[in-house]
Design a protein around this motif. Structure first.
Motif, PDB file in Angstrom:
ATOM      1  N   GLY A 126      40.150  46.246  45.855  1.00 17.09           N
ATOM      2  CA  GLY A 126      39.173  46.468  46.914  1.00 17.09           C
ATOM      3  C   GLY A 126      39.695  47.500  47.891  1.00 17.09           C
ATOM      4  N   PRO A 127      38.947  47.741  48.967  1.00 20.39           N
ATOM      5  CA  PRO A 127      39.371  48.728  49.972  1.00 20.39           C
ATOM      6  C   PRO A 127      40.752  48.412  50.563  1.00 20.39           C
ATOM      7  CG  PRO A 127      37.155  47.945  50.420  1.00 20.39           C
ATOM      8  CD  PRO A 127      37.680  47.131  49.296  1.00 20.39           C
ATOM      9  N   ASP A 128      41.107  47.112  50.556  1.00 23.87           N
ATOM     10  CA  ASP A 128      42.406  46.706  51.093  1.00 23.87           C
ATOM     11  C   ASP A 128      43.500  46.702  50.030  1.00 23.87           C
ATOM     12  OD1 ASP A 128      41.502  44.601  49.578  1.00 23.87           O
ATOM     13  OD2 ASP A 128      41.590  43.116  51.177  1.00 23.87           O
ATOM     14  N   GLN A 129      43.150  47.212  48.820  1.00 18.59           N
ATOM     15  CA  GLN A 129      44.081  47.305  47.688  1.00 18.59           C
ATOM     16  C   GLN A 129      44.479  45.945  47.116  1.00 18.59           C
ATOM     17  OE1 GLN A 129      44.521  50.256  46.197  1.00 18.59           O
ATOM     18  NE2 GLN A 129      43.121  50.942  47.798  1.00 18.59           N
ATOM     19  N   VAL A 130      43.719  44.900  47.435  1.00 22.92           N
ATOM     20  CA  VAL A 130      43.939  43.587  46.847  1.00 22.92           C
ATOM     21  C   VAL A 130      43.029  43.472  45.624  1.00 22.92           C
ATOM     22  CG1 VAL A 130      43.685  41.091  47.219  1.00 22.92           C
ATOM     23  CG2 VAL A 130      44.542  42.561  49.063  1.00 22.92           C
ATOM     24  N   ASN A 131      43.616  43.068  44.475  1.00 19.91           N
ATOM     25  CA  ASN A 131      42.827  42.919  43.247  1.00 19.91           C
ATOM     26  C   ASN A 131      41.936  41.696  43.341  1.00 19.91           C
ATOM     27  OD1 ASN A 131      43.784  45.158  41.915  1.00 19.91           O
ATOM     28  ND2 ASN A 131      45.501  44.063  41.010  1.00 19.91           N
ATOM     29  N   ARG A 132      40.676  41.904  42.954  1.00 22.64           N
ATOM     30  CA  ARG A 132      39.689  40.821  42.956  1.00 22.64           C
ATOM     31  C   ARG A 132      38.951  40.817  41.624  1.00 22.64           C
ATOM     32  NH1 ARG A 132      39.948  42.513  48.177  1.00 22.64           N
ATOM     33  NH2 ARG A 132      40.089  40.875  49.734  1.00 22.64           N
ATOM     34  N   PRO A 133      38.480  39.624  41.180  1.00 26.24           N
ATOM     35  CA  PRO A 133      37.713  39.580  39.930  1.00 26.24           C
ATOM     36  C   PRO A 133      36.400  40.336  40.069  1.00 26.24           C
ATOM     37  CG  PRO A 133      37.854  37.394  40.940  1.00 26.24           C
ATOM     38  CD  PRO A 133      38.643  38.318  41.791  1.00 26.24           C
TER      39      PRO A 133
END
Length: 106
Positions: free
Chosen positions: A19-26
């Protein structure tokens, strides 16, 4: 990431995407539009001035979340912009799923 068995995204692969925060999400991949299956009954519906695609899904299927079935049956570019006085195709609900009892208790 559970996906409802009646969802148009059921059985699609789930990927991890940053995501925009560079955290991977499903994330579910983009789904190709599919027209109604062969043999599905198609109803012609005259659109009134107050009907929405969600209302028609609720009216014909009992669930407004099936609006996408109507959109795909009509190749609508903007599925929320129905034209009063125009006709649209409504796929029959007969292919939404059935319950089959194959066990007896007795």
């Amino acid at each position: 990431m559970p996906v409802n068995v009646l969802s148009r995204y059921y059985n699609l692969d789930v990927y991890l995407a940053p995501g925009p925060d560079q955290v991977n999400r499903p994330t579910i991949a983009v789904r190709v539009s599919t027209p109604p299956a062969a043999g599905v009954t198609i109803y012609r519906h005259l659109v009134s001035g107050v009907e929405t695609i969600e209302y028609l899904a609720w009216r014909y299927y009992g669930d407004s979340s099936f609006w996408w079935r109507i959109a795909e049956a009509n190749s609508l570019q903007y599925p929320f912009d129905l034209r009063p006085g125009g006709y649209i195709n409504i796929p029959g609900a007969n292919d939404l799923g059935t319950v089959v009892r194959n066990r007896s208790f007795g």
